[in-house]
Motif scaffolding. Structure first.
Motif, PDB file in Angstrom:
ATOM      1  N   SER A  40      -5.040   2.505   4.678  1.00 37.47           N
ATOM      2  CA  SER A  40      -4.631   1.029   4.397  1.00 37.47           C
ATOM      3  C   SER A  40      -5.825   0.549   3.653  1.00 37.47           C
ATOM      4  O   SER A  40      -7.069   1.084   3.375  1.00 37.47           O
ATOM      5  N   LYS A  85       0.774  -1.314   0.010  1.00 42.21           N
ATOM      6  CA  LYS A  85       0.023   0.054  -0.160  1.00 42.21           C
ATOM      7  C   LYS A  85       0.916   1.187   0.118  1.00 42.21           C
ATOM      8  O   LYS A  85       0.560   2.138  -0.741  1.00 42.21           O
ATOM      9  N   ILE A  86       1.966   1.300   0.760  1.00 45.01           N
ATOM     10  CA  ILE A  86       2.612   2.421   0.707  1.00 45.01           C
ATOM     11  C   ILE A  86       3.540   2.726  -0.573  1.00 45.01           C
ATOM     12  O   ILE A  86       3.489   3.671  -1.171  1.00 45.01           O
ATOM     13  N   TYR A 111      -2.666  14.388   0.663  1.00 48.42           N
ATOM     14  CA  TYR A 111      -1.459  14.750  -0.039  1.00 48.42           C
ATOM     15  C   TYR A 111      -1.744  16.058  -0.677  1.00 48.42           C
ATOM     16  O   TYR A 111      -2.903  16.503  -1.192  1.00 48.42           O
ATOM     17  N   ASP A 159       1.009   4.087  -2.878  1.00 48.86           N
ATOM     18  CA  ASP A 159       0.761   5.597  -2.667  1.00 48.86           C
ATOM     19  C   ASP A 159       1.564   6.333  -2.926  1.00 48.86           C
ATOM     20  O   ASP A 159       1.564   7.436  -3.544  1.00 48.86           O
ATOM     21  N   SER A 161       1.793   6.583  -6.830  1.00 49.40           N
ATOM     22  CA  SER A 161       0.689   7.462  -7.207  1.00 49.40           C
ATOM     23  C   SER A 161       0.971   8.725  -6.889  1.00 49.40           C
ATOM     24  O   SER A 161       0.604   9.771  -7.799  1.00 49.40           O
ATOM     25  N   GLY A 162       1.651   9.094  -6.144  1.00 40.91           N
ATOM     26  CA  GLY A 162       2.081  10.675  -5.716  1.00 40.91           C
ATOM     27  C   GLY A 162       3.001  11.133  -6.738  1.00 40.91           C
ATOM     28  O   GLY A 162       2.964  12.170  -7.361  1.00 40.91           O
ATOM     29  N   SER A 172      -6.738  13.041  -1.446  1.00 40.79           N
ATOM     30  CA  SER A 172      -6.507  12.054  -0.346  1.00 40.79           C
ATOM     31  C   SER A 172      -6.726  10.574  -0.473  1.00 40.79           C
ATOM     32  O   SER A 172      -7.641  10.325  -1.472  1.00 40.79           O
ATOM     33  N   VAL A 173      -6.327   9.621   0.129  1.00 42.17           N
ATOM     34  CA  VAL A 173      -6.680   8.304  -0.119  1.00 42.17           C
ATOM     35  C   VAL A 173      -6.375   7.571   1.344  1.00 42.17           C
ATOM     36  O   VAL A 173      -6.085   8.086   2.308  1.00 42.17           O
ATOM     37  N   ILE A 177      -5.387   6.316 -10.361  1.00 45.05           N
ATOM     38  CA  ILE A 177      -5.399   6.089  -8.999  1.00 45.05           C
ATOM     39  C   ILE A 177      -7.161   5.882  -8.335  1.00 45.05           C
ATOM     40  O   ILE A 177      -7.821   6.954  -8.783  1.00 45.05           O
TER      41      ILE A 177
END
Length: 146
Positions: A92, A4-5, A105, A8, A11-12, A88-89, A60
């Motif tokens: 978890s 997940k990290i 973000y 993210d 995606s960032g 935002s996402v 995303i």
């Protein structure tokens, strides 16, 4: 959780790139109008189209963000003129590990805004008037890039 990290982070970086390309558009787009006002809004609409062309909602899952702009008229410091994306996402994938609270973000790209041709014309005309000439007089100036 590591998966997940990494998703993210990827995606960032994708949003950063799309925002950077939108900011480049905002920096340079010209509507070729003789009127000074309205050019920044035209540039923002063009930047928004560029950002949306990267289809963040496809790349995303559940993308809920949008692009905004710090324009030269409303930003007191010219160093902060450019585009901003907030989104935002969930933290978890599951309530069991880490929870689903949102993580916020922000992607900022402050490339500035080039003066439009009409702004340059107004500046050069003002200098000519300050020197005692009229704007329809043919004079060559060395200027700041306008």
């Amino acid at each position: 959780m590591l998966y997940k990290i990494s998703i993210d982070a990827t995606s960032g970086f994708y949003i950063h790139y799309a925002n950077y390309m939108a900011s480049r558009t905002y920096l340079t787009v010209e509507n070729n109008s003789a009127n000074v006002s309205g050019a920044d809004n035209f540039a923002f609409e063009s930047a928004k189209q560029v950002f949306e062309s990267y289809k963040p909602e496809v790349m995303i899952k559940g993308f809920n963000g949008g692009i905004s702009v710090n324009d030269p008229e409303s930003t007191p410091n010219a160093l902060y003129v450019g585009t901003i994306v907030d989104y935002s996402v969930p933290f978890s994938f599951s309530e069991l590990i880490g929870g689903r609270d949102p993580v916020y973000y922000k992607s900022e790209s402050f490339l500035g805004r080039e003066p439009t041709r009409s702004e340059c014309l107004a500046r050069v005309c003002k200098v000519m008037q300050d020197l005692g000439a009229e704007c329809n007089t043919h004079i060559t100036f060395f200027d700041n890039g306008c």
